[in-house]
Design an enzyme around this catalytic site. Structure first.
Site, PDB file in Angstrom:
ATOM      1  N   TRP A   1     138.892  86.783 119.005  1.00 19.18           N
ATOM      2  CA  TRP A   1     140.013  87.437 119.681  1.00 19.18           C
ATOM      3  C   TRP A   1     140.874  86.406 120.378  1.00 19.18           C
ATOM      4  CZ3 TRP A   1     137.788  91.056 124.135  1.00 19.18           C
ATOM      5  CH2 TRP A   1     136.781  90.395 124.832  1.00 19.18           C
ATOM      6  N   ASN A   2     142.126  86.827 120.663  1.00 20.63           N
ATOM      7  CA  ASN A   2     143.121  85.915 121.228  1.00 20.63           C
ATOM      8  C   ASN A   2     143.767  86.520 122.458  1.00 20.63           C
ATOM      9  OD1 ASN A   2     143.151  83.931 118.982  1.00 20.63           O
ATOM     10  ND2 ASN A   2     143.958  85.652 117.809  1.00 20.63           N
TER      11      ASN A   2
ATOM     12  N   HIS B   1     160.803  91.060 124.274  1.00 26.00           N
ATOM     13  CA  HIS B   1     161.820  91.148 123.216  1.00 26.00           C
ATOM     14  C   HIS B   1     161.621  90.027 122.195  1.00 26.00           C
ATOM     15  CE1 HIS B   1     164.237  94.258 125.427  1.00 26.00           C
ATOM     16  NE2 HIS B   1     163.375  93.836 126.334  1.00 26.00           N
TER      17      HIS B   1
ATOM     18  N   HIS C   1     161.260  94.262 117.523  1.00 25.77           N
ATOM     19  CA  HIS C   1     160.964  94.852 118.834  1.00 25.77           C
ATOM     20  C   HIS C   1     161.908  95.987 119.172  1.00 25.77           C
ATOM     21  CE1 HIS C   1     164.134  92.034 120.277  1.00 25.77           C
ATOM     22  NE2 HIS C   1     164.324  92.944 121.210  1.00 25.77           N
TER      23      HIS C   1
ATOM     24  N   ASP D   1     164.111  98.101 122.068  1.00 21.33           N
ATOM     25  CA  ASP D   1     164.861  97.998 123.327  1.00 21.33           C
ATOM     26  C   ASP D   1     164.903  99.382 123.969  1.00 21.33           C
ATOM     27  OD1 ASP D   1     165.549  95.345 122.672  1.00 21.33           O
ATOM     28  OD2 ASP D   1     167.631  95.823 122.211  1.00 21.33           O
TER      29      ASP D   1
ATOM     30  N   HIS E   1     166.255  98.420 129.669  1.00 23.80           N
ATOM     31  CA  HIS E   1     166.535  97.004 129.385  1.00 23.80           C
ATOM     32  C   HIS E   1     167.908  96.615 129.923  1.00 23.80           C
ATOM     33  CE1 HIS E   1     166.792  93.200 127.386  1.00 23.80           C
ATOM     34  NE2 HIS E   1     167.565  93.600 126.402  1.00 23.80           N
TER      35      HIS E   1
ATOM     36  N   HIS F   1     174.549  97.014 123.605  1.00 20.74           N
ATOM     37  CA  HIS F   1     173.509  97.232 124.623  1.00 20.74           C
ATOM     38  C   HIS F   1     174.032  98.134 125.738  1.00 20.74           C
ATOM     39  CE1 HIS F   1     171.334  93.869 122.743  1.00 20.74           C
ATOM     40  NE2 HIS F   1     170.288  94.194 123.479  1.00 20.74           N
TER      41      HIS F   1
END
Ligand code: 23J
Ligand code: MN
Length: 264
Positions: free
Chosen positions: A67-68, A75, A79, A81, A85, A214
């Site tokens: 595992w990490n 973002h 991804h 938004d 945001h 946006h």
């Protein structure tokens, strides 16, 4: 009876998936340490890309498990938004990744192909007129749809090609302010999805106002999805997009797996 009928529809969905009459298209780029992130002017704080740090890999740190740890900006890569945001969406209800109604994570896709326009002009902006000419062929964009802008940009696989920065900043396609207003207010879309690094055009930092997609979309409670691939595998209408961000408390967005169900 109502239960029977509704479970019948879902049983039919599973059957159609099994028989490959509906196929599952992965619209997601692979997330890795080399996934590019948006390059804002240096006066603004940068968003870090992905760092993967190993916790254990079947070794003394954990003999039977791998595992990490992930470190990344919300973002990064393909991804979502959320309205929070942007400053225009900061006070809206249900504006963050943990409070958006899950019903809004599923919607029909309207795919607008502007690949040829973008080949001629890397700064191409979708206009309301162009959307209406698409509607003349494919029908009116329904409320609650995702509008996916197919630009061919995902064919640009190196960071340089993808960001396409020149002396005057990045160059990539997007939406005119009037187009974002039309889609948000006249069509009541869920949001817009793009192949590029952001839902605004590369040059949108120089627009008046800056980053109008946006500002408009998130101010209207609408969403964005970026860095999509495989839009060429979707029909103009008829696919259904499933895009559910991580349930981050007060999250402004998140990397996610974007799946489309498409008729074969
Ligand atoms: C911050 C500032 C400007 C932009 C963005 C983020 C994004 O594109 C994003 O990922 O939301 S344009
Ligand atoms: Mn974003």
């Amino acid at each position: 009876m109502a239960d029977r009928q509704s479970s019948g529809i879902l049983a039919q969905l599973v059957e159609e998936l099994n028989s490959k009459r509906i196929h599952v298209v992965d619209l997601t780029t692979t997330l890795s340490p080399s996934t590019p992130v948006i390059d804002l002017p240096p006066i603004f704080a940068p968003s870090p890309g992905l760092t993967l740090t190993e916790i254990s890999r079947y070794d003394s740190r954990g003999p039977a498990w791998y595992w990490n740890v992930l470190t990344l900006g919300e973002h990064t890569g393909t991804h979502f938004d959320a309205p929070i945001h942007w400053i225009t969406g900061r006070d809206l209800p249900e504006n963050a990744t943990d409070t958006i109604a899950p019903r809004k994570f599923i919607g029909p896709a309207c795919v607008i192909d502007v690949t040829a326009d973008v080949q001629a002009n890397q700064d191409f902006l979708l206009t309301p007129e162009r959307v209406q000419s698409w509607e003349a062929t494919h029908g009116r964009i329904p409320a609650g749809a995702w509008v996916l802008l197919r630009t061919g940009w995902s064919a640009r696989t190196t960071r340089e090609e993808f960001l396409n920065a020149r002396d005057d900043g990045p160059h990539s396609p997007g939406f005119s302010k009037a187009c974002s207003e039309f889609l948000a207010h006249e069509r009541d879309v869920l949001g817009v999805g793009v192949e590029t690094i952001g839902t605004d055009a590369g040059q949108a930092g120089t627009f008046n106002p800056p980053f109008p997609n946006h500002g408009t979309m998130h101010g209207a409670g609408k969403f964005g999805i970026t860095s999509l691939i495989n839009l060429d595998q979707l029909p103009p209408i008829g696919a259904v997009v499933i895009a559910a961000p991580l349930k981050i408390a007060d999250g402004s967005g998140s990397p996610l797996r974007v799946i489309a169900l498409a008729p074969a």
